[in-house]
Design a protein around this motif. Structure first.
Motif, PDB file in Angstrom:
ATOM      1  N   GLY A   1       0.818  -1.202   0.000  1.00  0.00           N
ATOM      2  CA  GLY A   1       0.000   0.000   0.000  1.00  0.00           C
ATOM      3  C   GLY A   1       0.853   1.254   0.000  1.00  0.00           C
ATOM      4  N   ILE A   2       0.264   2.351  -0.448  1.00  0.00           N
ATOM      5  CA  ILE A   2       0.986   3.624  -0.463  1.00  0.00           C
ATOM      6  C   ILE A   2       1.343   4.065   0.956  1.00  0.00           C
ATOM      7  CG2 ILE A   2      -1.092   5.059  -0.489  1.00  0.00           C
ATOM      8  CD1 ILE A   2       0.460   6.958  -2.378  1.00  0.00           C
ATOM      9  N   VAL A   3       0.507   3.720   1.920  1.00  0.00           N
ATOM     10  CA  VAL A   3       0.798   4.060   3.320  1.00  0.00           C
ATOM     11  C   VAL A   3       2.079   3.367   3.771  1.00  0.00           C
ATOM     12  CG1 VAL A   3      -0.044   3.846   5.690  1.00  0.00           C
ATOM     13  CG2 VAL A   3      -1.608   4.536   3.871  1.00  0.00           C
ATOM     14  N   THR A   4       2.297   2.162   3.283  1.00  0.00           N
ATOM     15  CA  THR A   4       3.514   1.423   3.611  1.00  0.00           C
ATOM     16  C   THR A   4       4.746   2.162   3.109  1.00  0.00           C
ATOM     17  OG1 THR A   4       2.302  -0.667   3.564  1.00  0.00           O
ATOM     18  CG2 THR A   4       4.699  -0.792   3.331  1.00  0.00           C
ATOM     19  N   ILE A   5       4.690   2.649   1.880  1.00  0.00           N
ATOM     20  CA  ILE A   5       5.808   3.418   1.325  1.00  0.00           C
ATOM     21  C   ILE A   5       6.037   4.670   2.172  1.00  0.00           C
ATOM     22  CG2 ILE A   5       6.696   4.675  -0.686  1.00  0.00           C
ATOM     23  CD1 ILE A   5       6.532   1.631  -1.125  1.00  0.00           C
ATOM     24  N   CYS A   6       4.965   5.343   2.541  1.00  0.00           N
ATOM     25  CA  CYS A   6       5.077   6.545   3.398  1.00  0.00           C
ATOM     26  C   CYS A   6       5.756   6.205   4.720  1.00  0.00           C
ATOM     27  CB  CYS A   6       3.698   7.131   3.670  1.00  0.00           C
ATOM     28  SG  CYS A   6       2.891   7.836   2.229  1.00  0.00           S
ATOM     29  N   ARG A   7       5.390   5.079   5.310  1.00  0.00           N
ATOM     30  CA  ARG A   7       5.983   4.666   6.588  1.00  0.00           C
ATOM     31  C   ARG A   7       7.460   4.323   6.435  1.00  0.00           C
ATOM     32  NH1 ARG A   7       0.942   0.911   8.478  1.00  0.00           N
ATOM     33  NH2 ARG A   7      -0.358   2.624   9.232  1.00  0.00           N
ATOM     34  N   TRP A   8       7.821   3.676   5.338  1.00  0.00           N
ATOM     35  CA  TRP A   8       9.237   3.367   5.105  1.00  0.00           C
ATOM     36  C   TRP A   8      10.031   4.655   4.976  1.00  0.00           C
ATOM     37  CZ3 TRP A   8       8.672  -0.621   0.545  1.00  0.00           C
ATOM     38  CH2 TRP A   8       8.119  -1.804   1.030  1.00  0.00           C
ATOM     39  N   GLU A   9       9.514   5.598   4.185  1.00  0.00           N
ATOM     40  CA  GLU A   9      10.239   6.843   3.945  1.00  0.00           C
ATOM     41  C   GLU A   9      10.293   7.731   5.188  1.00  0.00           C
ATOM     42  OE1 GLU A   9       8.820   8.790   0.400  1.00  0.00           O
ATOM     43  OE2 GLU A   9       9.671   7.237  -0.890  1.00  0.00           O
ATOM     44  N   ALA A  10       9.329   7.565   6.077  1.00  0.00           N
ATOM     45  CA  ALA A  10       9.330   8.337   7.326  1.00  0.00           C
ATOM     46  C   ALA A  10      10.171   7.653   8.402  1.00  0.00           C
ATOM     47  CB  ALA A  10       7.902   8.524   7.820  1.00  0.00           C
ATOM     48  N   GLY A  11      10.617   6.421   8.131  1.00  0.00           N
ATOM     49  CA  GLY A  11      11.410   5.687   9.102  1.00  0.00           C
ATOM     50  C   GLY A  11      10.584   5.060  10.208  1.00  0.00           C
ATOM     51  N   ILE A  12       9.284   4.962  10.001  1.00  0.00           N
ATOM     52  CA  ILE A  12       8.378   4.402  11.005  1.00  0.00           C
ATOM     53  C   ILE A  12       8.365   2.880  10.954  1.00  0.00           C
ATOM     54  CG2 ILE A  12       5.935   4.250  11.682  1.00  0.00           C
ATOM     55  CD1 ILE A  12       5.666   7.137  10.561  1.00  0.00           C
TER      56      ILE A  12
END
Length: 72
Positions: A31-42
């Protein structure tokens, strides 16, 4: 490659390839949320996602394979 370094490198690589978060998410079957979390370091990517990133050229050479700390 530390967790913090991974997220910065992923974002820089994605932007250099002119790939949107949505397009990368589709290619990695996440999911796009997953990519956001990876890029945020979460969150860290799964082993399967790391393999898929490798097939897209994220890890440039055999010397730069999937870092061991990301496989834990």
């Amino acid at each position: 490659m530390s967790k913090a370094y991974f997220n910065e490198k992923l974002r820089a690589w994605r932007l250099s390839k002119k790939i949107t978060q949505r397009k990368l998410a589709d290619r990695l079957d996440v999911g796009i949320v997953t990519i956001c979390r990876w890029e945020a370091g979460i969150q860290r990517p799964s082993k399967l996602a790391l393999y898929r990133l490798q097939t897209l050229g994220f890890f440039h050479s055999p010397d730069e394979s999937v870092p061991h700390e990301l496989l834990k």
